[in-house]
Design an enzyme around this catalytic site. Structure first.
Site, PDB file in Angstrom:
ATOM      1  N   LYS A   1      15.804  19.939   0.845  1.00  0.00           N
ATOM      2  CA  LYS A   1      14.710  20.809   1.281  1.00  0.00           C
ATOM      3  C   LYS A   1      15.234  22.000   2.068  1.00  0.00           C
ATOM      4  CE  LYS A   1      11.607  16.843   1.344  1.00  0.00           C
ATOM      5  NZ  LYS A   1      10.989  15.784   2.155  1.00  0.00           N
TER       6      LYS A   1
ATOM      7  N   ASP B   1       3.231  19.349   4.395  1.00  0.00           N
ATOM      8  CA  ASP B   1       3.215  18.130   3.588  1.00  0.00           C
ATOM      9  C   ASP B   1       1.792  17.720   3.220  1.00  0.00           C
ATOM     10  OD1 ASP B   1       5.521  17.056   2.600  1.00  0.00           O
ATOM     11  OD2 ASP B   1       5.942  15.770   4.321  1.00  0.00           O
TER      12      ASP B   1
ATOM     13  N   GLN C   1      10.099  14.012   8.226  1.00  0.00           N
ATOM     14  CA  GLN C   1      10.615  13.216   7.103  1.00  0.00           C
ATOM     15  C   GLN C   1      10.289  11.739   7.295  1.00  0.00           C
ATOM     16  OE1 GLN C   1      12.098  14.352   4.257  1.00  0.00           O
ATOM     17  NE2 GLN C   1      12.036  12.234   3.550  1.00  0.00           N
TER      18      GLN C   1
END
Length: 287
Positions: free
Chosen positions: A52, A119, A96
């Site tokens: 990412k 997200d 994460q």
């Protein structure tokens, strides 16, 4: 012959477009920034975050990264999120997952401002999606929609079976498909007579986390199959679909790897750019 959908190619095209738009935004004085927060030393998470961050830099965005030890307390992670939330240079924040066991992931995720929730996992983002209001959508479901669009696969009036009910993929994907006019059935690994549900569908999306759950008995001839699952095996990566069985049955199918995975990172870049733009809009309104 079954056609393999090249998710990597589609993702590269999206990321190239994002890079062009980021360059234009930089010329206008706005550079998006993504903050990744990694807690602990889980090897898979470290690989995902590295990918990412690499995509962020390739897009010309600012890369903000915070690494915390595996024994970090809830308040330590919360303080980092609050710091990033207050930083005007940070357009989006990604925590994460999974987190170490001592941490409450849901509470920490909900500390991320909805305007920086790239997200799309906060309670507020889920509410905006449910109400059909503007917001940042979860990356993997958005990637599935983009992939289908890129393949020219119509969604309006199409029968879609979503196999998987999770908050990360199944449920938000069903909502996105419904908003596009698809007729959606939701099933999972515990569904009685799963083939009866999936064989009635024009598109089958499998996101259960159960390796090899879906095979030839589940798919009608000519259907499109999207495999969201990914599993490490002694022979390499595998998905939730027994793809070899579907050669000559499915019209199109996504591979593992190289299918949905690259689309997830591409949509993360799209969300970060959107968050930066919407943040700029709010500043103009506030002024």
């Amino acid at each position: 012959m079954t056609t393999t959908i090249d998710g990597s190619r589609i993702a590269r095209r999206i990321r190239a477009r994002v890079a062009e738009e980021v360059a234009a935004a930089a010329d206008a004085g706005t550079v998006p920034g993504l903050a990744t927060v990694l807690v602990g030393d889980d090897p898979a998470s470290a690989v995902y975050v590295a990918a990412k961050r690499r995509a962020v830099r390739e897009a010309g965005m600012r890369d903000f990264h915070r690494k915390l030890p595996g024994q970090a307390a809830q308040e330590d992670v919360a303080a980092v999120i609050d710091e990033l939330a207050a930083d005007p240079r940070v357009s989006g924040i990604l925590l994460q997952l999974p987190l170490p066991r001592q941490l409450n992931a849901a509470t920490l995720i909900d500390r991320i401002p909805v305007t920086k929730d790239v997200d799309g996992l906060t309670t507020a983002s889920a509410g905006l999606l449910a109400r059909g209001e503007r917001g940042l959508r979860p990356c993997t479901p958005s990637g599935v929609i983009e992939l289908l669009d890129a393949e020219g696969i119509a969604l309006k009036g199409t029968r879609v079976a979503v196999v998987g009910w999770g908050a990360l993929v199944g449920r938000p994907l069903a909502q996105l498909l419904l908003r596009r006019g698809a007729t959606v059935s939701i099933a999972h690994e515990h569904t009685t007579d799963l083939p009866a549900v999936t064989r009635a569908a024009d598109i089958v999306v499998v996101a259960t986390g159960v390796r090899g759950l879906v095979g030839s008995e589940h798919v009608a001839p000519g259907a499109v199959v999207i495999d969201v699952g990914i599993h490490r095996t002694p022979h390499g990566l595998a998905g939730d679909v027994r793809s070899a069985e579907l050669d000559g049955i499915a019209d199109r199918i996504t591979p593992v790897p190289g299918g949905v995975g690259p689309m997830t990172i591409a949509m993360l870049m799209v969300n970060t750019l959107r968050a930066a733009r919407w943040g700029a809009e709010r500043e103009i309104v506030a002024a």
